[in-house]
Enzyme design. Sequence first.
Site, PDB file in Angstrom:
ATOM      1  N   GLY A 133      -2.605   0.525 -19.737  1.00  0.00           N
ATOM      2  CA  GLY A 133      -2.671   1.230 -18.345  1.00  0.00           C
ATOM      3  C   GLY A 133      -3.484   0.219 -17.584  1.00  0.00           C
ATOM      4  CB  VAL A 140      -6.645   2.231 -19.938  1.00  0.00           C
ATOM      5  CG1 VAL A 140      -6.633   2.986 -21.300  1.00  0.00           C
ATOM      6  CG2 VAL A 140      -7.199   2.621 -18.866  1.00  0.00           C
ATOM      7  CD  GLU A 204      -7.069  13.813 -26.937  1.00  0.00           C
ATOM      8  OE1 GLU A 204      -6.290  14.211 -27.433  1.00  0.00           O
ATOM      9  OE2 GLU A 204      -8.071  14.154 -26.276  1.00  0.00           O
ATOM     10  CB  VAL A 206      -2.622  11.117 -24.871  1.00  0.00           C
ATOM     11  CG1 VAL A 206      -1.656  11.989 -24.756  1.00  0.00           C
ATOM     12  CG2 VAL A 206      -3.879  11.794 -24.517  1.00  0.00           C
ATOM     13  CG  ASP A 248      -6.994  10.220  -7.701  1.00  0.00           C
ATOM     14  OD1 ASP A 248      -6.243  10.497  -6.947  1.00  0.00           O
ATOM     15  OD2 ASP A 248      -7.053   9.399  -8.507  1.00  0.00           O
ATOM     16  CG  ASN A 253      -4.271  10.541 -12.477  1.00  0.00           C
ATOM     17  OD1 ASN A 253      -4.286   9.439 -13.021  1.00  0.00           O
ATOM     18  ND2 ASN A 253      -5.138  10.888 -11.345  1.00  0.00           N
ATOM     19  CG  ASP A 266      -7.784   8.142 -12.751  1.00  0.00           C
ATOM     20  OD1 ASP A 266      -9.135   8.324 -12.916  1.00  0.00           O
ATOM     21  OD2 ASP A 266      -7.000   7.722 -12.504  1.00  0.00           O
TER      22      ASP A 266
END
Length: 739
Positions: A133, A140, A204, A206, A248, A253, A266
């Site tokens: 990400g 990320v 975590e 996902v 946000d 997200n 986020d």
Amino acid sequence: MPDDSEKTEPQPADPLDQAFAAYLRSCDEGGIESREEFLAKYPELSSQLQELIDAADMIGSMTSAGPPKLGPSDSTPAITDGGAETIALHAPNAGESGEDPAATLPMAYRAEGDPGPTLPFDLGDYLLLEVIGRGGMGVVYLAKQTELDRLVAVKMIRSGMLAGEAEVKRFYTEAQAAARLHHPGIVSVHQFGRRAGHHFFSMEFVRGTDLQKKINGETLSVREAARYVRDVARAIQHAHEKGVLHRDLKPANVLINENDEVLVTDFGLAKHIDNESSITGSGDAIGTPHYMSPEQAGGQSDTAGPQSDVYALGAILFAALTGRPPIVADTVMQALVKVIHDPAPPVRSLRPDAPVDLETIVAKCLEKQQAKRYATAGELADELDAHLDGRPIQARPRSAAIKAWHWLEGVPLVGALTGRRVLHSSDQHRRFQAAMLLVLLLAPITAAGFATMWYQHKDKIPKNVRIAGGLEGGIYSTLSSALGARIDRQYGTFTEVVTSNGSLDNRRRLMNYQIDLAPMQASVINGDDLCVVAPLFYEVLYVLARRDSNVATMADLAGHRIAVGPEGSGSRTTADLVFDSLELDDQAVRREVLAWNDLATTEKNTDASADVAMICIGRGSPIVTGLLAGGKWRLVPVTEGVQIALQHPTLRPMSIDAADHPGIELPPGGIPTVGTTAFLAARDDTPGELVTAMLEALYENPAPCIGLIPRRRAAEWQGLAFHPAARKYYREAVPNLSQ
């Protein structure tokens, strides 16, 4: 000099070389608080070492690979979720491109042409595997936490040591906000902190996708979209209860794991409700333009509250249903202005198969004023639950007048007069404005003519009339059929009687504009958009028990199978109110749905049998008379009528008299029970001429049903929320009451 995480520099034999190499390692590791402290360790070499350091600084200022000047240490104690040692991260190369997969990876100073570290990369307890990400602030990585042997996601500030104070504060706000939340619908944060100028946190990992990708890739079903947003709303309600606003929320997200479960991530723009300070000023527009609330778009982020997140949830539901956000524009500035001033289009204008209830829920979420939205994300989740379960929602759809006004505000002249900024008007709006200016020149004549035509059209009897009935063969269906036949004969319309499960079902269809009028019990008449046309008759609750059962009083109901009406019927609603008053939950009694006519033939102790039946129906019902005459059933007195009526005012104590059922032996004083009133109901926008015609048909001789409340007595019920046409009818039909 190569990265010391990949190979070890040979130690020079000369003491000055050794000291200078130690200095370079200290720069990488952030282990010394000042240059003076370092030089103090080598007093005999301090002058020569100072010259080397100054030369290195000069070279570093002309290239992108030089060591930074050693200053105060930026290593601070880290906050972890379980006391584990925080990872020490090295400073990135200041000139490194943000598109480099290793953009935030630690880098020692290396020779020209040395590509530096690549993925996978070892960072102590974490092995960074790949970039998963990338955003405006952070990168990320998928990483393996070797000590715990698990896959995690590691987020690092994209600009590394060059991050400004606001960026660092925002990064830690995200980590701290997420770390204080523990909910299955929120991505968990494991560990966060800072080492050697690098800020990071692990969370975590996902497996799956996000909602934006799912929306881009396919058209979500209506039920799937409602379920996703309901689960997100539950997670956000938990965050709000913990004092955290997300600010946000958007489809990107919302992560969807392999089990099709949603997780919110986020929290980079999160704000603590109980803290007036913020990472932004009151003049900043905070969020993603297409999904931010009007107060955020207007730079009033300090006034954002839980209802700001509710707006974003409504925008996500809009996008999940239609494939696009509610507000679209060519530029960010246009989007911000439209969010502040322009209403979102109705969901059904972009997706015709969307239910009216979902369109109503979205419209309430997207109200410009916070007070008009759902007060909490939990209320929104409850509404979506009700829709998914087929129950009525609390929100009411916008009236036709409000929808028309919102469209009119898109006309440039009207928008200027009302304070709404119109950036781009459609051809329809411009043509309408030209016509409107012409009409204004002829205002007196045009206004009078338009008003006359509007009221005549609004109150005119439609050619096709739909009236709700009830269960086939029931009193509601009988009454509606009789009224429909009289209307057809008198006005030449075509009237259709729609069978249903009863009162709740009739109310839902009426509010969804599927029918024009409907009979229903008092317990389901509520809301500003629902009006009474006429009180019809009284309905009493018959509690019947098999003669061979041990049920003699209401206190004996516990542990028995009880036949009640189907979902949406008045009998089911009344029975549930009585159970509530007597504190009999689903474990205490077992509800069975049986056809009333089958009770006379069903044998005891079969799968389709019941010990007790609770039927709320008009007095003298042939169904009840037949059951009592058959000898298998007897009436149970409801002596708790006063207690039930105090808790549920739509019910009141009544009695079943011998005159109600000729030929059935009943006590002289009757049998106590509770009952309610059946009303003929309509929407507040139902044509007045249709309401008046129905009243004339209702009181035409002979009466269309047994036990009809006479017109004069009906006119005495002044406390009811009558339809305006009905109130006028009673005032003119019974003039003495107004004197």
